[in-house]
Motif scaffolding. Sequence first.
Motif, PDB file in Angstrom:
ATOM      1  N   SER A  91      82.802  32.756  72.430  1.00  0.00           N
ATOM      2  CA  SER A  91      81.569  32.188  71.646  1.00  0.00           C
ATOM      3  C   SER A  91      81.799  30.752  71.491  1.00  0.00           C
ATOM      4  CB  SER A  91      81.715  32.670  70.171  1.00  0.00           C
ATOM      5  OG  SER A  91      81.526  34.200  70.103  1.00  0.00           O
ATOM      6  N   ILE A  92      83.105  30.044  71.349  1.00  0.00           N
ATOM      7  CA  ILE A  92      83.556  28.572  71.268  1.00  0.00           C
ATOM      8  C   ILE A  92      82.913  27.821  72.539  1.00  0.00           C
ATOM      9  CG2 ILE A  92      85.216  26.940  70.983  1.00  0.00           C
ATOM     10  CD1 ILE A  92      86.706  29.063  69.325  1.00  0.00           C
ATOM     11  N   VAL A  95      78.919  28.067  72.650  1.00  0.00           N
ATOM     12  CA  VAL A  95      78.540  27.050  71.754  1.00  0.00           C
ATOM     13  C   VAL A  95      78.504  25.557  71.940  1.00  0.00           C
ATOM     14  CG1 VAL A  95      78.682  26.492  68.968  1.00  0.00           C
ATOM     15  CG2 VAL A  95      78.520  28.657  69.687  1.00  0.00           C
ATOM     16  N   VAL A  96      79.692  25.058  72.166  1.00  0.00           N
ATOM     17  CA  VAL A  96      79.951  23.734  72.688  1.00  0.00           C
ATOM     18  C   VAL A  96      79.118  23.483  73.902  1.00  0.00           C
ATOM     19  CG1 VAL A  96      82.225  23.702  71.809  1.00  0.00           C
ATOM     20  CG2 VAL A  96      81.945  24.201  74.183  1.00  0.00           C
ATOM     21  N   VAL A  98      76.315  24.689  74.361  1.00  0.00           N
ATOM     22  CA  VAL A  98      74.974  24.430  73.740  1.00  0.00           C
ATOM     23  C   VAL A  98      74.637  23.202  72.778  1.00  0.00           C
ATOM     24  CG1 VAL A  98      73.118  25.660  72.102  1.00  0.00           C
ATOM     25  CG2 VAL A  98      74.268  26.984  73.748  1.00  0.00           C
ATOM     26  N   LEU A  99      75.601  22.935  72.199  1.00  0.00           N
ATOM     27  CA  LEU A  99      75.558  21.995  71.248  1.00  0.00           C
ATOM     28  C   LEU A  99      75.435  20.330  71.781  1.00  0.00           C
ATOM     29  CD1 LEU A  99      78.374  22.570  68.493  1.00  0.00           C
ATOM     30  CD2 LEU A  99      75.997  22.546  68.316  1.00  0.00           C
TER      31      LEU A  99
END
Length: 399
Positions: A91-92, A95-96, A98-99
Amino acid sequence: MSLEASLPIQDRWFARVEPLPMLMISAIALMVIGIVMISSASMDMAAETVGNSYHYVIRQLLFAVMGCGLALVAVNVPVSWWERSGWLLLSIGLVVLVLVLTPLGRTVNGSTRWIPFGLFNVQVSEVAKLCLIAYLAGYVVRRREELLNTWPGFLKPLLILGVASFLLVTEPDFGATVVLVSASAGMIFLSGVRLSRFVPLIITLIVLGALLVLTQPYRIKRVVSYLDPWKDQFDSGYQLTQSLIAFGRGEWFGVGLGNSIQKLFYLPEAHTDFIFAIVAEEFGLIGSLIVLGLFTVLVTSGLVIARRAEKAGMPFGACFSYGLSLLIGLQAGINMAVSTGLLPTKGLTLPLVSYGGSSLMVSCICIGVLARVEMERLDRVRLDREKTGSSKRGGARYE
C-alpha cells in the motif's frame, strides 16, 4: 567427518565464505568513496550555483548518517515483520507512486519523481522498489505451489508489477521501471519458477519497451545517441560523449583526485548519474575496477546470504535477500553501463556512491535487512548446534 569435508568439492569454497563482514566492508567502502567523489565532483558547481563549495558533500554526509541510522534500525527489525507487513508495504509503495503524480510532486528536468519533505526531496521510486520487493517476496512464500504450478499464480504478481510500472512510466522513470521489473522477475525465477514461464513475459516486455521508446521523441533521441553519440555530440549525445571523454582522460591511473576537467560544467549530473565517469577520470581504469569489484563483493555477499538462508529453512528471508541483492546489483550495473556507453542514458544513481538522500538511505536499509537475515540464520545454526550438543551429552549420560 566435518560438515565442510562432507560437501562436494565445488561447494567447499561456499561453506568457507563469511558474507556478513564482506557485505559490511564493501558497503562502507562504497559509501566512503561516494562521499569523497561527491566532494570532488560537486565543489565547483556548488560554488557557482549555491555559493557554498561544500553544499552537496555536507548534505551527503547528513544523508550518510541518517542512512546508517536506518540501517541500524533495519538490523534490529525481525525479518518476520517484513513478511507480516506485506500488504502495508504494498500500500505504501503504490500510494507514494500515486501521490507524486498529484500537485505534491516536484518536477525536475521534465520528470516528476520527488515529493518535497522539508530539507530534502524523497524520490518515490526508491521507496516503492523496496516496498514492492518485500511484498512480492512474501507472495512467493505464501503462494509457492500456486506460483510454480499455475498460470494465475504466476500472473497475479505481474499484475501488481504492471500497475507499479505504469505509475513509474507516467512520472516518467523508465530506468526505475526496468530495475524493479528485472529484480522482481529474477527473484521469482530464483524461487523455482520454470524459465519457460518467462518467455511470454520477456516478449511482452520487449514489445512494450519498444513502444515506450517509439512513442516518446526524447527516448528515440537517447537510443540514436547511444548507437552513435558522436553524430550529435553537442545535443542528444552530449552526456555520453562527455562521459566517454572522462574515461579516455583517466587512462590507467587517472589524473588524480580533484583534477577532473569534465566536472567543470562539461559533464552534466557529474555528482549524481555520471559519478562513475568522474571516478574513471580521476582514478583511471584501476579505480573503476576497484569500484566494480566492491559492487561485485557486495552483491555476491547478498546472494550468498540468500542461498544460505534458503538452505537453513528461511524461505522469506532468502527470497527477500535475493530481491534486494538483485535490486542493488542491477541498478549499479545499469548506471555503470550507461556511463561507459553500453546502455542508453537513464536517470539512475549509483547505489551508495551517487549524491542523493533517497537512494543512499534506501540502499542502507537494504544492507541492514541483508545483515539481519544472516544474523538470524547464524542464531538458528547456533541454537541447532546447542540442541545437538545437549542431545549428545544427554545420550552419553544414560549409556
